[in-house]
Design a protein around this motif. Sequence first.
Motif, PDB file in Angstrom:
ATOM      1  N   ILE A 146      96.336  62.542 108.358  1.00  0.00           N
ATOM      2  CA  ILE A 146      95.796  63.821 108.820  1.00  0.00           C
ATOM      3  C   ILE A 146      96.933  64.805 109.006  1.00  0.00           C
ATOM      4  CG2 ILE A 146      93.864  62.665 109.955  1.00  0.00           C
ATOM      5  CD1 ILE A 146      95.249  63.168 112.614  1.00  0.00           C
ATOM      6  N   VAL A 147      96.590  66.072 108.989  1.00  0.00           N
ATOM      7  CA  VAL A 147      97.590  67.131 109.100  1.00  0.00           C
ATOM      8  C   VAL A 147      98.146  67.157 110.518  1.00  0.00           C
ATOM      9  CG1 VAL A 147      97.871  69.633 109.083  1.00  0.00           C
ATOM     10  CG2 VAL A 147      96.621  68.512 107.244  1.00  0.00           C
ATOM     11  N   GLN A 148      99.444  67.340 110.631  1.00  0.00           N
ATOM     12  CA  GLN A 148     100.151  67.466 111.899  1.00  0.00           C
ATOM     13  C   GLN A 148     101.066  68.694 111.807  1.00  0.00           C
ATOM     14  OE1 GLN A 148      99.703  65.565 114.536  1.00  0.00           O
ATOM     15  NE2 GLN A 148      98.522  63.845 113.658  1.00  0.00           N
ATOM     16  N   PRO A 149     101.536  69.283 112.911  1.00  0.00           N
ATOM     17  CA  PRO A 149     101.196  68.937 114.292  1.00  0.00           C
ATOM     18  C   PRO A 149      99.947  69.679 114.765  1.00  0.00           C
ATOM     19  CG  PRO A 149     102.866  70.626 114.292  1.00  0.00           C
ATOM     20  CD  PRO A 149     102.553  70.331 112.842  1.00  0.00           C
ATOM     21  N   ILE A 150      99.420  69.248 115.895  1.00  0.00           N
ATOM     22  CA  ILE A 150      98.239  69.884 116.463  1.00  0.00           C
ATOM     23  C   ILE A 150      98.432  70.060 117.971  1.00  0.00           C
ATOM     24  CG2 ILE A 150      96.566  69.101 114.742  1.00  0.00           C
ATOM     25  CD1 ILE A 150      95.954  66.732 116.532  1.00  0.00           C
ATOM     26  N   GLU A 151      97.776  71.078 118.520  1.00  0.00           N
ATOM     27  CA  GLU A 151      97.886  71.354 119.953  1.00  0.00           C
ATOM     28  C   GLU A 151      96.522  71.434 120.621  1.00  0.00           C
ATOM     29  OE1 GLU A 151      99.821  74.701 123.007  1.00  0.00           O
ATOM     30  OE2 GLU A 151     100.060  74.881 120.816  1.00  0.00           O
ATOM     31  N   TYR A 152      95.603  72.199 120.012  1.00  0.00           N
ATOM     32  CA  TYR A 152      94.293  72.415 120.624  1.00  0.00           C
ATOM     33  C   TYR A 152      93.201  71.550 119.986  1.00  0.00           C
ATOM     34  CZ  TYR A 152      96.535  76.435 122.770  1.00  0.00           C
ATOM     35  OH  TYR A 152      97.374  77.240 123.484  1.00  0.00           O
ATOM     36  N   LEU A 153      93.360  71.202 118.738  1.00  0.00           N
ATOM     37  CA  LEU A 153      92.395  70.308 118.114  1.00  0.00           C
ATOM     38  C   LEU A 153      92.558  68.903 118.694  1.00  0.00           C
ATOM     39  CD1 LEU A 153      92.705  71.522 114.416  1.00  0.00           C
ATOM     40  CD2 LEU A 153      90.793  71.914 115.960  1.00  0.00           C
ATOM     41  N   GLN A 154      91.469  68.252 118.955  1.00  0.00           N
ATOM     42  CA  GLN A 154      91.491  66.963 119.639  1.00  0.00           C
ATOM     43  C   GLN A 154      90.786  65.902 118.790  1.00  0.00           C
ATOM     44  OE1 GLN A 154      89.966  67.495 123.657  1.00  0.00           O
ATOM     45  NE2 GLN A 154      90.699  69.611 123.670  1.00  0.00           N
ATOM     46  N   PRO A 155      91.485  65.337 117.797  1.00  0.00           N
ATOM     47  CA  PRO A 155      90.840  64.368 116.892  1.00  0.00           C
ATOM     48  C   PRO A 155      90.412  63.080 117.578  1.00  0.00           C
ATOM     49  CG  PRO A 155      93.212  64.449 116.527  1.00  0.00           C
ATOM     50  CD  PRO A 155      92.890  65.576 117.454  1.00  0.00           C
ATOM     51  N   HIS A 156      91.033  62.728 118.717  1.00  0.00           N
ATOM     52  CA  HIS A 156      90.667  61.500 119.410  1.00  0.00           C
ATOM     53  C   HIS A 156      89.416  61.680 120.278  1.00  0.00           C
ATOM     54  CE1 HIS A 156      94.396  59.681 118.098  1.00  0.00           C
ATOM     55  NE2 HIS A 156      95.081  60.697 118.603  1.00  0.00           N
ATOM     56  N   GLN A 157      89.039  62.939 120.490  1.00  0.00           N
ATOM     57  CA  GLN A 157      87.875  63.210 121.337  1.00  0.00           C
ATOM     58  C   GLN A 157      86.674  63.709 120.543  1.00  0.00           C
ATOM     59  OE1 GLN A 157      88.763  65.807 124.603  1.00  0.00           O
ATOM     60  NE2 GLN A 157      86.679  65.770 125.441  1.00  0.00           N
ATOM     61  N   TYR A 158      86.932  64.505 119.473  1.00  0.00           N
ATOM     62  CA  TYR A 158      85.847  65.102 118.700  1.00  0.00           C
ATOM     63  C   TYR A 158      85.942  64.640 117.242  1.00  0.00           C
ATOM     64  CZ  TYR A 158      85.582  68.240 122.730  1.00  0.00           C
ATOM     65  OH  TYR A 158      85.485  68.742 123.993  1.00  0.00           O
ATOM     66  N   TRP A 159      84.842  64.116 116.734  1.00  0.00           N
ATOM     67  CA  TRP A 159      84.805  63.708 115.335  1.00  0.00           C
ATOM     68  C   TRP A 159      84.994  64.897 114.406  1.00  0.00           C
ATOM     69  CZ3 TRP A 159      85.271  59.038 113.398  1.00  0.00           C
ATOM     70  CH2 TRP A 159      84.939  57.927 114.179  1.00  0.00           C
ATOM     71  N   SER A 160      84.453  66.061 114.789  1.00  0.00           N
ATOM     72  CA  SER A 160      84.571  67.238 113.929  1.00  0.00           C
ATOM     73  C   SER A 160      86.028  67.638 113.744  1.00  0.00           C
ATOM     74  CB  SER A 160      83.775  68.399 114.532  1.00  0.00           C
ATOM     75  OG  SER A 160      84.273  68.740 115.823  1.00  0.00           O
ATOM     76  N   HIS A 161      86.839  67.540 114.798  1.00  0.00           N
ATOM     77  CA  HIS A 161      88.261  67.858 114.690  1.00  0.00           C
ATOM     78  C   HIS A 161      88.978  66.842 113.800  1.00  0.00           C
ATOM     79  CE1 HIS A 161      88.270  70.251 118.757  1.00  0.00           C
ATOM     80  NE2 HIS A 161      87.357  70.659 117.901  1.00  0.00           N
ATOM     81  N   LYS A 162      88.649  65.574 113.989  1.00  0.00           N
ATOM     82  CA  LYS A 162      89.281  64.533 113.181  1.00  0.00           C
ATOM     83  C   LYS A 162      88.937  64.699 111.701  1.00  0.00           C
ATOM     84  CE  LYS A 162      89.580  59.544 112.557  1.00  0.00           C
ATOM     85  NZ  LYS A 162      88.990  58.239 112.802  1.00  0.00           N
ATOM     86  N   HIS A 163      87.670  64.946 111.401  1.00  0.00           N
ATOM     87  CA  HIS A 163      87.262  65.120 110.007  1.00  0.00           C
ATOM     88  C   HIS A 163      87.956  66.322 109.377  1.00  0.00           C
ATOM     89  CE1 HIS A 163      83.257  62.757 110.674  1.00  0.00           C
ATOM     90  NE2 HIS A 163      84.314  61.979 110.611  1.00  0.00           N
ATOM     91  N   PHE A 164      88.058  67.408 110.133  1.00  0.00           N
ATOM     92  CA  PHE A 164      88.702  68.614 109.596  1.00  0.00           C
ATOM     93  C   PHE A 164      90.164  68.346 109.247  1.00  0.00           C
ATOM     94  CE2 PHE A 164      91.267  72.420 110.522  1.00  0.00           C
ATOM     95  CZ  PHE A 164      90.797  73.256 109.527  1.00  0.00           C
ATOM     96  N   LEU A 165      90.883  67.677 110.128  1.00  0.00           N
ATOM     97  CA  LEU A 165      92.295  67.383 109.871  1.00  0.00           C
ATOM     98  C   LEU A 165      92.442  66.400 108.705  1.00  0.00           C
ATOM     99  CD1 LEU A 165      93.516  67.079 113.569  1.00  0.00           C
ATOM    100  CD2 LEU A 165      93.904  68.972 111.992  1.00  0.00           C
TER     101      LEU A 165
END
Length: 318
Positions: A146-165
């Motif tokens: 997945i794309v890094q780095p991230i600050e506000y997107l929370q892939p461990h909490q929201y599936w939508s954020h994880k899928h986007f990254l």
Amino acid sequence: MFSYIRIVIFSLFIAVIFGDGDFSVLLSPSSIEFTGNDQLESSYIGDVLLAALGNSVIGSIPWNGMTIKDPFSLAKTSLIIIQVRGIYHLPTPNDTSTYEFIGSDAESSLDYLVSQLSVAYDINFVNHKKGVGQFLSCFGSIDAPIVQPIEYLQPHQYWSHKHFLEELGLIKHASQHLELVLKPSHALIFRLSLDRIVKVPRYAPINEAKALIAATVQNLMDAIRERNDSVLLVQISNKHSSQLQAKTHSRVRGSVNPFQKIIKDLNFPIIANLALWFSLAFVISVTVICYAIATIDPGRDSVIYRVSSVKDFTKKKH
């Protein structure tokens, strides 16, 4: 009533300023030139891109933003489209030709484009699972981080954020293997969506997503410059999408709704209100006048009596 009219006019004014999305040309071959800043109807996006690849289109395109300088080189052109739904505007480099488009038919127009091309790799990440399957069918089995780095997107909490990254990671991986799909008259389309991203806190995740998309697209641009100079790279951002089905080759450009231009006219609410209230006032005035005349007492002191009375000259004077 007047406050409602002001709200409607203000809303239309804002819509005119922002349009419904952006059509940005990030890279283009020397055989095609994009100039000006004219607005583009969203339903013509597919036709513009078809013409850029040297294909014939139905009717004429009422847009002057594209000039074909060398029609004999169009057959060598490849097309890559990054389409992002859920946002009006995405950041682009300073030398980019960007055009506002109006209407919500951008996605339907891209569907029409895909239906008209012999080879088009349409990777639609709006449905994440389906989009990943389409990606694997084009580029084979891969394990892109997945794309890094991230600050506000929370892939461990929201599936939508994880899928986007994950989707941005796949696009970044694809930029290193463009030789698999970058062939003359071929098209590669990546469709993303920001609608499903959880906006917590506020809109910070959206702003971060926009920045990550810009970085991913810049990486794609650098990869294209290193490999091929006959690629048309387009970025499309549209806030709203149409639920209409994709257009087919049987459509007719001449069948235009005569009321469509009237409704899109910014002065239409003002003209409609003037006509409505003037007609209402006129009808009320005529009704009152007719009623007043009908109820006048036709006495001998009345002007109506004197004008309408008929003298009898047959009687003799006594």
